[in-house]
Enzyme design. Structure first.
Site, PDB file in Angstrom:
ATOM      1  N   CYS A  51      54.134  35.942  63.368  1.00  0.00           N
ATOM      2  CA  CYS A  51      54.028  35.387  64.733  1.00  0.00           C
ATOM      3  C   CYS A  51      52.936  36.097  65.519  1.00  0.00           C
ATOM      4  O   CYS A  51      52.188  35.477  66.277  1.00  0.00           O
ATOM      5  CB  CYS A  51      55.358  35.525  65.475  1.00  0.00           C
ATOM      6  SG  CYS A  51      56.712  34.696  64.638  1.00  0.00           S
TER       7      CYS A  51
ATOM      8  N   ARG B 276      58.633  27.210  62.464  1.00  0.00           N
ATOM      9  CA  ARG B 276      57.299  27.066  63.079  1.00  0.00           C
ATOM     10  C   ARG B 276      57.001  25.574  63.212  1.00  0.00           C
ATOM     11  O   ARG B 276      56.515  24.943  62.273  1.00  0.00           O
ATOM     12  CB  ARG B 276      56.232  27.743  62.211  1.00  0.00           C
ATOM     13  CG  ARG B 276      56.457  29.220  62.059  1.00  0.00           C
ATOM     14  CD  ARG B 276      55.417  29.919  61.203  1.00  0.00           C
ATOM     15  NE  ARG B 276      55.949  31.188  60.767  1.00  0.00           N
ATOM     16  CZ  ARG B 276      56.000  32.275  61.526  1.00  0.00           C
ATOM     17  NH1 ARG B 276      55.526  32.266  62.748  1.00  0.00           N
ATOM     18  NH2 ARG B 276      56.542  33.395  61.056  1.00  0.00           N
TER      19      ARG B 276
HETATM   20  C1  BEZ Z   1      57.189  36.811  61.065  1.00  0.00           C
HETATM   21  O1  BEZ Z   1      56.633  37.711  60.470  1.00  0.00           O
HETATM   22  O2  BEZ Z   1      56.708  36.261  62.051  1.00  0.00           O
HETATM   23  C2  BEZ Z   1      58.520  36.336  60.552  1.00  0.00           C
HETATM   24  C3  BEZ Z   1      58.719  36.320  59.209  1.00  0.00           C
HETATM   25  C4  BEZ Z   1      59.965  35.913  58.714  1.00  0.00           C
HETATM   26  C5  BEZ Z   1      60.962  35.541  59.603  1.00  0.00           C
HETATM   27  C6  BEZ Z   1      60.718  35.536  60.974  1.00  0.00           C
HETATM   28  C7  BEZ Z   1      59.495  35.945  61.443  1.00  0.00           C
END
Ligand code: BEZ
Length: 234
Positions: A55, A138
């Protein structure tokens, strides 16, 4: 569209429908969505959680390219099911501490919605229990200046989005609207565009007689040139 998932009603907006309306608190104050965005395109996108690496890379990339989207008459609005203070702390950390791929001091100026109750996330089908019950996937919603959902893309938690593709999709839809054409696979501005198939003999005859230069691969597949400058001019 509404479907019943065990004992819960889940809504999933569909292409061609009005974007579901909501009011929300964001890092830039309250918003009345999509009403206050009428006249602009808007990309409403969700992310799973603040203070997570994928993110963070996405926010830095999107914020660095915000002007490019704004110049194409498109506003950005983010959402996660975190609270406002988490959002503010995360965005401050990004600005003050993170340097990534040549991006630094990145200020996220577009609104990030707090959605602790998941009210908005559920309205937009962003909670997909097969992936996570507690985090939004997402999701990306392209909403046009009339408030109509025009494209939707969903990605799983582990997959960072491609912002060149989001920009390409935006420009392709705007070009299709303005020039009444369609865009072929992997189209980018400057490539040939697809002329809609003639629906009647009259249209076919008119087309054959017109001076417009077309290339037809067969009767149902014709393309023509459309200059990048002409797209940018409109
Ligand atoms: C992230 O790195 O943004 C992420 C990865 C897995 C689950 C939730 C967020």
């Amino acid at each position: 569209m509404e479907t019943t998932n065990q004992d819960e009603t889940v809504s999933m907006p569909r292409i061609g429908e009005e974007a579901p309306a909501f009011k929300a608190v964001t890092t830039q104050g309250e918003i009345d969505f999509p009403k206050q965005y009428k006249g602009s395109w808007v990309i409403l996108f969700s992310h799973p959680a603040d203070f997570t690496p994928v993110c963070t890379s996405e926010f830095m990339t999107f914020a660095s390219r915000e002007q490019e989207f704004n110049d194409a008459n498109c506003k950005l609005v983010g959402l996660s099911v975190d609270g406002l203070y988490s959002h503010i702390a995360w965005l401050r950390t990004i600005k003050e501490k993170i340097e990534y791929k040549g991006m630094k001091n990145v200020e996220v100026k577009f609104p990030l919605i707090e959605d602790i109750t998941m009210e908005v996330a559920k309205k937009y089908g962003m909670i997909q229990p097969g992936e996570s019950n507690t985090k939004a996937v997402r999701a990306v919603f392209f909403i046009d200046p009339k408030g109509i959902v025009r494209a939707i893309i969903y990605y799983p938690l582990s997959l960072g989005r491609n912002f060149d593709e989001l920009y390409r999709a935006l420009i392709a839809m705007q070009t299709a609207d303005k020039f009444s054409i369609a865009t072929p696979a992997d189209w980018v501005p400057g490539d040939d565009v697809i002329v809609p198939t003639a629906g009647s003999c009259g249209v076919a005859k008119e087309r054959m007689e017109s001076k417009e230069e077309m290339h037809c691969y067969d009767w149902f597949f014709c393309t023509k040139k459309l200059k990048k400058e002409d797209i940018e001019k409109k």
